[in-house]
Design a protein around this motif. Structure first.
Motif, PDB file in Angstrom:
ATOM      1  N   THR A  73       0.844  -1.194   0.000  1.00 17.28           N
ATOM      2  CA  THR A  73       0.000   0.000   0.000  1.00 17.28           C
ATOM      3  C   THR A  73       0.883   1.249   0.000  1.00 17.28           C
ATOM      4  N   SER A  74       0.281   2.389  -0.235  1.00 16.97           N
ATOM      5  CA  SER A  74       1.068   3.622  -0.286  1.00 16.97           C
ATOM      6  C   SER A  74       1.538   4.060   1.095  1.00 16.97           C
ATOM      7  N   ALA A  75       0.847   3.616   2.159  1.00 14.09           N
ATOM      8  CA  ALA A  75       1.114   4.058   3.536  1.00 14.09           C
ATOM      9  C   ALA A  75       0.963   5.566   3.684  1.00 14.09           C
ATOM     10  N   ALA A 102      -3.816  10.040   1.055  1.00 14.38           N
ATOM     11  CA  ALA A 102      -4.140   9.581  -0.305  1.00 14.38           C
ATOM     12  C   ALA A 102      -5.502   8.890  -0.350  1.00 14.38           C
ATOM     13  N   TYR A 103      -6.275   9.201  -1.393  1.00 16.47           N
ATOM     14  CA  TYR A 103      -7.578   8.574  -1.608  1.00 16.47           C
ATOM     15  C   TYR A 103      -7.392   7.336  -2.495  1.00 16.47           C
ATOM     16  N   ASP A 104      -6.652   6.364  -1.983  1.00 21.24           N
ATOM     17  CA  ASP A 104      -6.192   5.255  -2.821  1.00 21.24           C
ATOM     18  C   ASP A 104      -6.591   3.886  -2.279  1.00 21.24           C
ATOM     19  N   ALA A 125     -16.007  -3.076  -5.084  1.00 21.47           N
ATOM     20  CA  ALA A 125     -15.874  -2.698  -3.679  1.00 21.47           C
ATOM     21  C   ALA A 125     -14.420  -2.761  -3.257  1.00 21.47           C
ATOM     22  N   TYR A 126     -14.071  -1.930  -2.284  1.00 19.15           N
ATOM     23  CA  TYR A 126     -12.706  -1.978  -1.755  1.00 19.15           C
ATOM     24  C   TYR A 126     -12.675  -1.438  -0.330  1.00 19.15           C
ATOM     25  N   VAL A 127     -11.540  -1.671   0.343  1.00 20.81           N
ATOM     26  CA  VAL A 127     -11.337  -1.193   1.711  1.00 20.81           C
ATOM     27  C   VAL A 127     -10.842   0.252   1.634  1.00 20.81           C
ATOM     28  N   PRO A 128     -11.528   1.190   2.250  1.00 23.64           N
ATOM     29  CA  PRO A 128     -11.114   2.598   2.127  1.00 23.64           C
ATOM     30  C   PRO A 128      -9.772   2.869   2.794  1.00 23.64           C
ATOM     31  N   SER A 129      -9.065   3.844   2.268  1.00 20.70           N
ATOM     32  CA  SER A 129      -7.834   4.332   2.890  1.00 20.70           C
ATOM     33  C   SER A 129      -8.186   5.188   4.102  1.00 20.70           C
ATOM     34  N   THR A 169      -4.615   1.105   4.642  1.00 16.56           N
ATOM     35  CA  THR A 169      -3.350   1.835   4.689  1.00 16.56           C
ATOM     36  C   THR A 169      -2.404   1.213   5.715  1.00 16.56           C
ATOM     37  N   GLU A 170      -1.238   0.809   5.273  1.00 12.35           N
ATOM     38  CA  GLU A 170      -0.223   0.312   6.198  1.00 12.35           C
ATOM     39  C   GLU A 170       0.456   1.474   6.927  1.00 12.35           C
ATOM     40  N   VAL A 171       1.096   1.162   8.055  1.00 12.62           N
ATOM     41  CA  VAL A 171       1.790   2.178   8.842  1.00 12.62           C
ATOM     42  C   VAL A 171       3.177   2.404   8.252  1.00 12.62           C
ATOM     43  N   GLU A 172       3.456   3.649   7.859  1.00 17.67           N
ATOM     44  CA  GLU A 172       4.740   3.961   7.242  1.00 17.67           C
ATOM     45  C   GLU A 172       5.894   3.615   8.193  1.00 17.67           C
ATOM     46  N   GLY A 173       6.898   2.906   7.669  1.00 15.50           N
ATOM     47  CA  GLY A 173       8.034   2.482   8.456  1.00 15.50           C
ATOM     48  C   GLY A 173       7.821   1.176   9.199  1.00 15.50           C
ATOM     49  N   GLN A 174       6.566   0.715   9.275  1.00 16.34           N
ATOM     50  CA  GLN A 174       6.239  -0.553   9.939  1.00 16.34           C
ATOM     51  C   GLN A 174       5.317  -1.400   9.051  1.00 16.34           C
TER      52      GLN A 174
END
Length: 222
Positions: free
Chosen positions: A98-100, A104-106, A138-142, A181-186
């Motif tokens: 993911t972009s983390a 972002a609306y991704d 359908a998707y999981v929202p950011s 959204t993943e956690v940036e750096g983790q």
């Protein structure tokens, strides 16, 4: 004035009266999509009144109308029901692409990245992919998309309930949802949860099971 002149004068007066009446009392019909409109299984959005009279099946409620040309689609709709709690990932140690990016609306791109990552599966993303039907992706929202949904919660909840859906909750023990959204750096271990009760976010181990509320991007109707 002769008879012909008088007749033309009468016609002109009638036309003026009609034009003034039309200008004063009749507004053009507004068919544009609005927050609170209902997305149906035929892919069309309708006002609640038009939906109720149409006999169509509702699947989601519009919660955001997009006015930014740099964002895909004309808006977002939230599905009527929660999905059962699932883990973000079935194992740790692998970033899932993911972009983390918290701004972002991704969610759509993130959800596909979760689905498409080798060596680790996302039960959460698989569940959302399994619900695709009626041509709706359908998707999981950011995180950013969940913030838009949170801002519209009080307005859209009555429409969700009127369509037989699960209202977005306020209760502390039931308000937490996975984002995509993943956690940036983790990224190999944590992703973000979002609270529909407070708008807060919480970094959370991916193996935990939490609810998902899927959304869909809307596009111009032909």
């Amino acid at each position: 004035m002769n008879k012909i002149g008088k007749a033309w004068a009468a016609v002109v007066l009638m036309l003026v009266a009609v034009l003034v009446g039309c200008d004063g009392h009749h507004d053009p019909l507004d068919t544009s999509m609005k927050v609170g409109h209902i997305l149906c299984t035929d892919g069309k959005t309708r006002s609640y009144e038009d939906y109720a009279a149409s006999g169509k099946e509702a699947i989601a409620v519009v919660f955001h109308v997009n006015h930014d040309e740099e964002i895909n689609g004309t808006g977002y709709a939230v599905y009527l029901h929660d999905l059962t709690p699932e883990a973000f990932a079935d194992s740790l140690g692998i970033a899932q692409g993911t972009s983390a990016d918290l701004t972002a609306y991704d969610g759509n791109e993130n959800t596909f990245a979760l689905y498409d990552t080798d060596d680790v599966s996302s039960p959460m993303a698989m569940q959302v992919f399994d619900m695709w039907r009626y041509g709706q992706s359908a998707y999981v929202p950011s995180v950013a998309q969940m913030r838009l949904l949170y801002a519209a919660k009080e307005f859209v909840n009555p429409y969700i309930e009127a369509c037989g859906g699960d209202p977005l909750p306020n209760e502390a023990d039931g308000c937490w949802y996975w984002t995509s959204t993943e956690v940036e750096g983790q990224e190999t271990a944590k992703a973000w949860l979002f609270s529909m009760g407070s708008g807060a976010i919480q970094e959370t181990p991916k193996l935990q099971g939490h609810k998902v509320r899927a959304i869909v991007t809307l596009y111009n109707e032909e």
